[in-house]
Design an enzyme around this catalytic site. Structure first.
Site, PDB file in Angstrom:
ATOM      1  N   GLU A 174     108.100  89.895  90.491  1.00 33.18           N
ATOM      2  CA  GLU A 174     106.537  89.960  90.546  1.00 33.18           C
ATOM      3  C   GLU A 174     106.033  88.844  91.262  1.00 33.18           C
ATOM      4  O   GLU A 174     106.409  87.680  90.870  1.00 33.18           O
ATOM      5  CB  GLU A 174     106.031  90.202  89.067  1.00 33.18           C
ATOM      6  CG  GLU A 174     104.270  90.467  89.280  1.00 33.18           C
ATOM      7  CD  GLU A 174     103.602  90.359  87.824  1.00 33.18           C
ATOM      8  OE1 GLU A 174     103.779  91.387  87.254  1.00 33.18           O
ATOM      9  OE2 GLU A 174     103.189  89.332  87.472  1.00 33.18           O
ATOM     10  N   THR A 232     100.805  91.712  92.185  1.00 33.02           N
ATOM     11  CA  THR A 232      99.745  92.035  91.254  1.00 33.02           C
ATOM     12  C   THR A 232      98.391  92.258  91.846  1.00 33.02           C
ATOM     13  O   THR A 232      98.033  92.032  93.166  1.00 33.02           O
ATOM     14  CB  THR A 232      99.361  90.618  90.265  1.00 33.02           C
ATOM     15  OG1 THR A 232      99.044  89.667  91.056  1.00 33.02           O
ATOM     16  CG2 THR A 232     100.687  90.393  89.532  1.00 33.02           C
ATOM     17  N   ALA A 246      95.369 105.182  82.656  1.00 37.09           N
ATOM     18  CA  ALA A 246      95.922 105.329  83.664  1.00 37.09           C
ATOM     19  C   ALA A 246      96.831 106.628  84.096  1.00 37.09           C
ATOM     20  O   ALA A 246      97.106 106.821  85.101  1.00 37.09           O
ATOM     21  CB  ALA A 246      97.187 104.148  83.321  1.00 37.09           C
ATOM     22  N   HIS A 252     100.623  98.236  73.193  1.00 37.24           N
ATOM     23  CA  HIS A 252      99.401  97.733  73.840  1.00 37.24           C
ATOM     24  C   HIS A 252      98.317  97.261  72.756  1.00 37.24           C
ATOM     25  O   HIS A 252      98.237  97.696  71.792  1.00 37.24           O
ATOM     26  CB  HIS A 252      98.719  98.674  74.642  1.00 37.24           C
ATOM     27  CG  HIS A 252      97.781  98.360  75.738  1.00 37.24           C
ATOM     28  ND1 HIS A 252      96.456  98.460  75.205  1.00 37.24           N
ATOM     29  CD2 HIS A 252      97.689  97.535  76.745  1.00 37.24           C
ATOM     30  CE1 HIS A 252      95.646  97.791  76.208  1.00 37.24           C
ATOM     31  NE2 HIS A 252      96.457  97.432  76.992  1.00 37.24           N
ATOM     32  N   TYR A 297     104.701  98.827  76.788  1.00 34.76           N
ATOM     33  CA  TYR A 297     104.322  97.733  76.027  1.00 34.76           C
ATOM     34  C   TYR A 297     105.437  97.714  74.831  1.00 34.76           C
ATOM     35  O   TYR A 297     105.194  98.520  73.786  1.00 34.76           O
ATOM     36  CB  TYR A 297     103.100  97.815  75.609  1.00 34.76           C
ATOM     37  CG  TYR A 297     102.082  97.628  76.807  1.00 34.76           C
ATOM     38  CD1 TYR A 297     101.554  96.376  77.350  1.00 34.76           C
ATOM     39  CD2 TYR A 297     101.648  98.877  77.526  1.00 34.76           C
ATOM     40  CE1 TYR A 297     100.902  96.490  78.143  1.00 34.76           C
ATOM     41  CE2 TYR A 297     100.931  98.862  78.508  1.00 34.76           C
ATOM     42  CZ  TYR A 297     100.360  97.751  78.987  1.00 34.76           C
ATOM     43  OH  TYR A 297      99.629  97.593  79.897  1.00 34.76           O
ATOM     44  N   GLN A 299     100.247  77.749  78.733  1.00 33.51           N
ATOM     45  CA  GLN A 299     100.276  78.986  79.249  1.00 33.51           C
ATOM     46  C   GLN A 299     100.851  80.151  78.539  1.00 33.51           C
ATOM     47  O   GLN A 299     100.430  81.275  78.366  1.00 33.51           O
ATOM     48  CB  GLN A 299     100.722  78.761  80.708  1.00 33.51           C
ATOM     49  CG  GLN A 299     100.646  80.166  81.557  1.00 33.51           C
ATOM     50  CD  GLN A 299     101.352  79.961  82.846  1.00 33.51           C
ATOM     51  OE1 GLN A 299     102.519  79.354  83.024  1.00 33.51           O
ATOM     52  NE2 GLN A 299     100.816  80.072  84.153  1.00 33.51           N
ATOM     53  N   GLY A 328      94.155  98.508  83.893  1.00 36.00           N
ATOM     54  CA  GLY A 328      93.434  97.073  84.023  1.00 36.00           C
ATOM     55  C   GLY A 328      92.844  96.981  82.575  1.00 36.00           C
ATOM     56  O   GLY A 328      92.354  97.775  81.910  1.00 36.00           O
ATOM     57  N   LYS A 366     101.653 109.681  80.909  1.00 34.33           N
ATOM     58  CA  LYS A 366     101.890 108.992  82.371  1.00 34.33           C
ATOM     59  C   LYS A 366     103.137 109.511  83.066  1.00 34.33           C
ATOM     60  O   LYS A 366     103.047 109.874  84.342  1.00 34.33           O
ATOM     61  CB  LYS A 366     102.025 107.632  82.200  1.00 34.33           C
ATOM     62  CG  LYS A 366     100.744 106.937  81.710  1.00 34.33           C
ATOM     63  CD  LYS A 366     100.613 105.398  81.742  1.00 34.33           C
ATOM     64  CE  LYS A 366     100.960 104.577  80.868  1.00 34.33           C
ATOM     65  NZ  LYS A 366     100.497 103.197  80.770  1.00 34.33           N
TER      66      LYS A 366
HETATM   67  P1  FAD Z   1      96.593 102.831  79.761  1.00 31.36           P
HETATM   68  O1  FAD Z   1      97.767 103.354  79.980  1.00 31.36           O
HETATM   69  O2  FAD Z   1      95.569 103.339  80.055  1.00 31.36           O
HETATM   70  O3  FAD Z   1      96.548 102.321  78.383  1.00 31.36           O
HETATM   71  C1  FAD Z   1      95.405 101.517  77.816  1.00 31.36           C
HETATM   72  C2  FAD Z   1      95.241 101.684  76.388  1.00 31.36           C
HETATM   73  O4  FAD Z   1      94.848 103.088  76.161  1.00 31.36           O
HETATM   74  C3  FAD Z   1      96.534 101.698  75.653  1.00 31.36           C
HETATM   75  O5  FAD Z   1      96.046 101.118  74.211  1.00 31.36           O
HETATM   76  C4  FAD Z   1      97.044 103.257  75.309  1.00 31.36           C
HETATM   77  O6  FAD Z   1      97.535 103.359  73.986  1.00 31.36           O
HETATM   78  C5  FAD Z   1      95.487 103.833  75.335  1.00 31.36           C
HETATM   79  N1  FAD Z   1      95.798 105.145  76.032  1.00 31.36           N
HETATM   80  C6  FAD Z   1      96.405 105.289  77.221  1.00 31.36           C
HETATM   81  N2  FAD Z   1      96.146 106.619  77.526  1.00 31.36           N
HETATM   82  C7  FAD Z   1      95.305 107.023  76.771  1.00 31.36           C
HETATM   83  C8  FAD Z   1      94.403 108.447  76.747  1.00 31.36           C
HETATM   84  N3  FAD Z   1      94.840 109.370  77.510  1.00 31.36           N
HETATM   85  N4  FAD Z   1      93.778 108.558  75.814  1.00 31.36           N
HETATM   86  C9  FAD Z   1      93.340 107.761  74.907  1.00 31.36           C
HETATM   87  N5  FAD Z   1      93.966 106.269  74.915  1.00 31.36           N
HETATM   88  C10 FAD Z   1      94.936 106.192  75.700  1.00 31.36           C
HETATM   89  N6  FAD Z   1      96.585  93.970  84.961  1.00 31.36           N
HETATM   90  C11 FAD Z   1      95.666  93.636  86.041  1.00 31.36           C
HETATM   91  O7  FAD Z   1      94.600  93.585  86.010  1.00 31.36           O
HETATM   92  N7  FAD Z   1      96.555  93.536  87.171  1.00 31.36           N
HETATM   93  C12 FAD Z   1      97.873  93.873  87.295  1.00 31.36           C
HETATM   94  O8  FAD Z   1      98.326  93.356  88.461  1.00 31.36           O
HETATM   95  C13 FAD Z   1      98.497  94.052  86.212  1.00 31.36           C
HETATM   96  N8  FAD Z   1      99.955  94.096  86.320  1.00 31.36           N
HETATM   97  C14 FAD Z   1     100.665  94.419  85.110  1.00 31.36           C
HETATM   98  C15 FAD Z   1     102.049  94.774  85.183  1.00 31.36           C
HETATM   99  C16 FAD Z   1     102.692  95.072  84.059  1.00 31.36           C
HETATM  100  C17 FAD Z   1     104.257  95.234  84.165  1.00 31.36           C
HETATM  101  C18 FAD Z   1     101.912  95.311  82.619  1.00 31.36           C
HETATM  102  C19 FAD Z   1     102.867  95.807  81.525  1.00 31.36           C
HETATM  103  C20 FAD Z   1     100.592  95.291  82.712  1.00 31.36           C
HETATM  104  C21 FAD Z   1      99.980  94.648  83.915  1.00 31.36           C
HETATM  105  N9  FAD Z   1      98.538  94.701  83.633  1.00 31.36           N
HETATM  106  C22 FAD Z   1      97.752  94.118  85.026  1.00 31.36           C
HETATM  107  C23 FAD Z   1      97.912  94.621  82.457  1.00 31.36           C
HETATM  108  C24 FAD Z   1      97.146  95.958  82.190  1.00 31.36           C
HETATM  109  O9  FAD Z   1      96.269  96.148  83.269  1.00 31.36           O
HETATM  110  C25 FAD Z   1      96.465  96.147  80.833  1.00 31.36           C
HETATM  111  O10 FAD Z   1      97.544  95.704  79.978  1.00 31.36           O
HETATM  112  C26 FAD Z   1      95.692  96.995  80.659  1.00 31.36           C
HETATM  113  O11 FAD Z   1      94.762  96.578  79.598  1.00 31.36           O
HETATM  114  C27 FAD Z   1      96.301  98.452  80.380  1.00 31.36           C
HETATM  115  O12 FAD Z   1      96.641  99.001  81.415  1.00 31.36           O
HETATM  116  P2  FAD Z   1      97.581 100.293  81.323  1.00 31.36           P
HETATM  117  O13 FAD Z   1      97.931 100.904  82.756  1.00 31.36           O
HETATM  118  O14 FAD Z   1      98.768  99.944  80.358  1.00 31.36           O
HETATM  119  O15 FAD Z   1      96.596 101.397  80.284  1.00 31.36           O
END
Ligand code: FAD
Length: 286
Positions: free
Chosen positions: A25, A55, A130, A154, A150, A217, A114, A170
């Protein structure tokens, strides 16, 4: 090459190649110093990464690679997986963005929600999670989709099984690989993997590895995302503050060797745009 194809073979890959699947990454460097990043990437090439992920700043601007950057990195002959967060855009913009990625000849994308900024009302978002983004990307493009997982749950979700239930949505909507949050405690990763498999998810799980190079960090990142730092590592970092990088590398080497023994699907290194430490680790595990 598409995620499904990259990770379709088991961990040791092609029959003739007994190396684990490695990916990196990177993030957009500050101050337009992209040529230094290219240099670091060239140094990492000898490890034959299956892909490089890039990212995407949910808040925009300097925290995003431009399409020109993506083209230049692609031209270094890396298989790319740009990240994309849906909190920062409306449906139309999202559609334009994902189609522009596809038009660059890129085959993969990491679909993320995000972190939702304070000034945004989640109810006003076109995509609240997502899984909705995954569904939309699947409908509008032929991109192969990775999603976040996670191992310690999360931060917004107190129940790992619930979190995994959402992860399954997803996958069911079309994601082909799970890229995990960084972790240091392999037992947490193994428990997560077991729960994911029990939930009926067979998708490859790629382990997120962050070598420690700066204690402040790493403390900040781990406390924000509720990630465990094993006591032994914590003590070493406190006791030998001048040897942080060395301690971080040694820890990652033993962590990766244990993961390889376990037979995981791939190792995804959060390089922080530095090739030196990751190279040292890879020289010791490959
Ligand atoms: P989701 O999958 O939507 O999950 C978010 C929360 O909502 C979780 O607590 C989950 O349990 C809950 N949830 C999920 N789906 C539902 C649903 N349908 N109904 C109710 N609750 C639900 N962030 C950035 O800004 N830029 C990046 O480039 C970036 N890269 C990343 C790379 C990796 C490998 C990882 C692990 C994380 C990265 N992140 C990045 C961080 C990420 O954007 C955050 O952790 C964000 O808060 C959650 O994103 P997600 O896609 O996991 O969300």
């Amino acid at each position: 090459m598409e995620l499904s194809e990259i990770y379709s073979q088991n961990f040791f890959g092609a029959v003739s190649d007994f190396s684990p699947k490695i990916s990196f990454e990177i993030f957009p460097p500050k101050g337009n110093d992209i040529s230094k990043l290219y240099e670091e990437l060239r140094k990492l090439k000898r490890f034959k990464p299956v892909l490089v992920s890039l990212t995407y700043g949910a808040n925009g601007g300097a925290n995003r690679f431009s399409n020109e950057d993506l083209k230049s990195i692609r031209d270094l002959e890396f298989n790319l997986m740009p990240h994309f967060t849906c909190v920062s855009a409306l449906k139309d913009e999202i559609e334009k963005h994902i189609i522009s990625i596809e038009n660059l000849g890129i085959e993969n994308i990491l679909a993320l929600r995000g972190d939702i900024p304070n000034y945004i009302n989640p109810e006003e978002l076109d995509f609240k999670h997502a899984d909705e983004l995954v569904e939309f990307i699947k409908e509008k493009t032929t991109l192969s989709i990775g999603v976040a997982g996670y191992p310690e749950g999360h931060i917004e979700c107190d129940n790992i099984h619930k979190d995994i239930e959402y992860l399954k949505r997803k996958i069911d909507k079309g994601a082909s690989a799970i890229f995990t949050q960084l972790f240091f405690d392999n037992e947490k990763f193994y428990h997560f993997t077991e729960c994911v498999r029990k939930a009926g998810i067979q998708t490859p799980i790629i382990a997120g590895i962050m070598p420690v190079r700066n204690t402040v960090q790493i403390e900040k990142m781990t406390s924000m995302a509720r990630i465990t730092i094993p006591e032994k590592l914590k003590k070493m970092l406190v006791k030998f503050p001048d040897d942080t990088k060395k301690i971080g590398s040694e820890f990652s080497i033993s962590q990766c060797l244990d993961l390889i023994d376990y037979g995981i699907d791939g190792l995804h290194f959060f390089t922080l745009n530095h090739s030196d430490q990751v190279s040292e680790i890879l020289e010791n595990i490959l």
